[in-house]
Motif scaffolding. Sequence first.
Motif, PDB file in Angstrom:
ATOM      1  N   ASP A   1       0.961  -1.286   0.052  1.00  0.00           N
ATOM      2  CA  ASP A   1       0.006  -0.031   0.096  1.00  0.00           C
ATOM      3  C   ASP A   1       1.033   1.348  -0.057  1.00  0.00           C
ATOM      4  O   ASP A   1       2.233   1.298   0.614  1.00  0.00           O
ATOM      5  CB  ASP A   1      -0.901   0.175   1.248  1.00  0.00           C
ATOM      6  CG  ASP A   1      -2.078  -0.997   1.275  1.00  0.00           C
ATOM      7  OD1 ASP A   1      -2.311  -1.372  -0.066  1.00  0.00           O
ATOM      8  OD2 ASP A   1      -2.362  -1.457   2.234  1.00  0.00           O
TER       9      ASP A   1
ATOM     10  N   ARG B   1      -3.909  -4.966   7.615  1.00  0.00           N
ATOM     11  CA  ARG B   1      -5.104  -4.028   7.993  1.00  0.00           C
ATOM     12  C   ARG B   1      -6.402  -4.679   8.590  1.00  0.00           C
ATOM     13  O   ARG B   1      -6.877  -4.257   9.358  1.00  0.00           O
ATOM     14  CB  ARG B   1      -5.383  -3.180   6.676  1.00  0.00           C
ATOM     15  CG  ARG B   1      -4.782  -1.987   6.400  1.00  0.00           C
ATOM     16  CD  ARG B   1      -5.088  -1.037   5.229  1.00  0.00           C
ATOM     17  NE  ARG B   1      -4.964  -2.030   3.842  1.00  0.00           N
ATOM     18  CZ  ARG B   1      -5.783  -1.948   2.708  1.00  0.00           C
ATOM     19  NH1 ARG B   1      -6.941  -0.920   2.678  1.00  0.00           N
ATOM     20  NH2 ARG B   1      -5.449  -2.583   1.657  1.00  0.00           N
TER      21      ARG B   1
ATOM     22  N   SER C   1      -9.137  -2.341  -1.411  1.00  0.00           N
ATOM     23  CA  SER C   1      -8.086  -3.322  -1.597  1.00  0.00           C
ATOM     24  C   SER C   1      -7.995  -3.468  -3.151  1.00  0.00           C
ATOM     25  O   SER C   1      -8.904  -3.234  -3.934  1.00  0.00           O
ATOM     26  CB  SER C   1      -8.060  -4.526  -0.987  1.00  0.00           C
ATOM     27  OG  SER C   1      -9.155  -5.364  -1.443  1.00  0.00           O
TER      28      SER C   1
ATOM     29  N   THR D   1      -2.221 -12.177   2.839  1.00  0.00           N
ATOM     30  CA  THR D   1      -2.628 -11.856   4.253  1.00  0.00           C
ATOM     31  C   THR D   1      -2.714 -10.299   4.515  1.00  0.00           C
ATOM     32  O   THR D   1      -1.741  -9.623   4.085  1.00  0.00           O
ATOM     33  CB  THR D   1      -1.801 -12.201   5.398  1.00  0.00           C
ATOM     34  OG1 THR D   1      -1.740 -13.660   5.455  1.00  0.00           O
ATOM     35  CG2 THR D   1      -2.293 -11.955   6.865  1.00  0.00           C
ATOM     36  N   TYR D   2      -3.783  -9.710   4.752  1.00  0.00           N
ATOM     37  CA  TYR D   2      -4.110  -8.089   4.897  1.00  0.00           C
ATOM     38  C   TYR D   2      -3.817  -7.884   6.492  1.00  0.00           C
ATOM     39  O   TYR D   2      -4.542  -8.291   7.322  1.00  0.00           O
ATOM     40  CB  TYR D   2      -5.412  -7.919   4.417  1.00  0.00           C
ATOM     41  CG  TYR D   2      -5.386  -7.590   3.097  1.00  0.00           C
ATOM     42  CD1 TYR D   2      -4.867  -6.330   2.673  1.00  0.00           C
ATOM     43  CD2 TYR D   2      -5.720  -8.502   2.198  1.00  0.00           C
ATOM     44  CE1 TYR D   2      -5.121  -5.982   1.174  1.00  0.00           C
ATOM     45  CE2 TYR D   2      -5.953  -8.467   0.912  1.00  0.00           C
ATOM     46  CZ  TYR D   2      -5.539  -7.043   0.430  1.00  0.00           C
ATOM     47  OH  TYR D   2      -5.502  -6.720  -0.968  1.00  0.00           O
TER      48      TYR D   2
ATOM     49  N   PRO E   1     -11.082  -9.270   3.295  1.00  0.00           N
ATOM     50  CA  PRO E   1      -9.881  -8.459   3.143  1.00  0.00           C
ATOM     51  C   PRO E   1     -11.019  -6.749   3.076  1.00  0.00           C
ATOM     52  O   PRO E   1     -11.790  -6.802   3.100  1.00  0.00           O
ATOM     53  CB  PRO E   1      -9.851  -8.520   1.571  1.00  0.00           C
ATOM     54  CG  PRO E   1      -9.893  -9.891   1.336  1.00  0.00           C
ATOM     55  CD  PRO E   1     -11.200 -10.324   2.443  1.00  0.00           C
TER      56      PRO E   1
END
Length: 292
Positions: free
Chosen positions: A38, A174, A117, A171-172, A113
């Motif tokens: 990001d 956030r 995204s 894997t997020y 998610p």
Amino acid sequence: MQGFLNLNKPNDWTSHDCVARVRRLLRLKRVGHAGTLDPAATGVLPIALGKATRLLQYLPSDKAYKATVRFGIRTNTDDLEGEVITSQPCPDLNLTAIETEIHQFIGKINQIPPSYSAIQVEGKRLYDLARQGEIVQAPVRTVEVFKIEILDWRDGDFPELDLAIACGAGTYIRAIARDLGAILNTGGTLSALTRTESSGFKLQDSLTLTDLETQLQTGIFQPIIPDAALQKLPSVNLPGTFAKKWCQGQQVPMNLDVLGIVRVYENETRFLGIGQIQDHILIPQMVFEPIS
């Protein structure tokens, strides 16, 4: 020029921005990256140069991060880049409560998610839909978190928690911040993120864009050799005759009890590319260095 660059991505740059900058600095058309970060995140962004872009799909997918979670706040992006949905001080939250719940995020877990995204739903990326005012929830996915370590805790009306997280692809972080805040009934959002490892590349060995410019100006820049990033794959060695046939796209017999994707070498030193072994047959997948 071919090989890899272990880039330390700066804050407020997209991964695409970094690729474009590297392309200009190196005057190289074929440049790609592994593992999008990001814009607000910093840290390891593996960059492939030249023919090494064809090796990106074979890099290991494990990643590691240092993350900061801020409690008492929820945003529509699950980080501080987004619009605040709720803001409620939680000065009574303590580390003991967090230690009781955080184990739920280790192992194979189901994760939704963030709405903002790069995941595609019906051919459209979620962040594009969200910017158009259409909020679509991504399907639940199963991801794997190998380890979570608490690094630091700071009390306050909006307390913060520093974590070290090792995880698999997709894997997020956030989402972990958001879901941990939900479990604690305080709300939570990601306030800072640094990727410390990706695809075998480590933060301590990375170069900033400024470092890269300096090394290019002084003539000392050398890309990481292509097969250095593939060391987790098993390797096979071919003698000259078989190596040439394999590089010409022919399958060659292998008397080895090995299956799957492998690195292929000639005489144990020259990296030829990527193959796949099935039923004791080595099948070319990607020929990196053909033999004339």
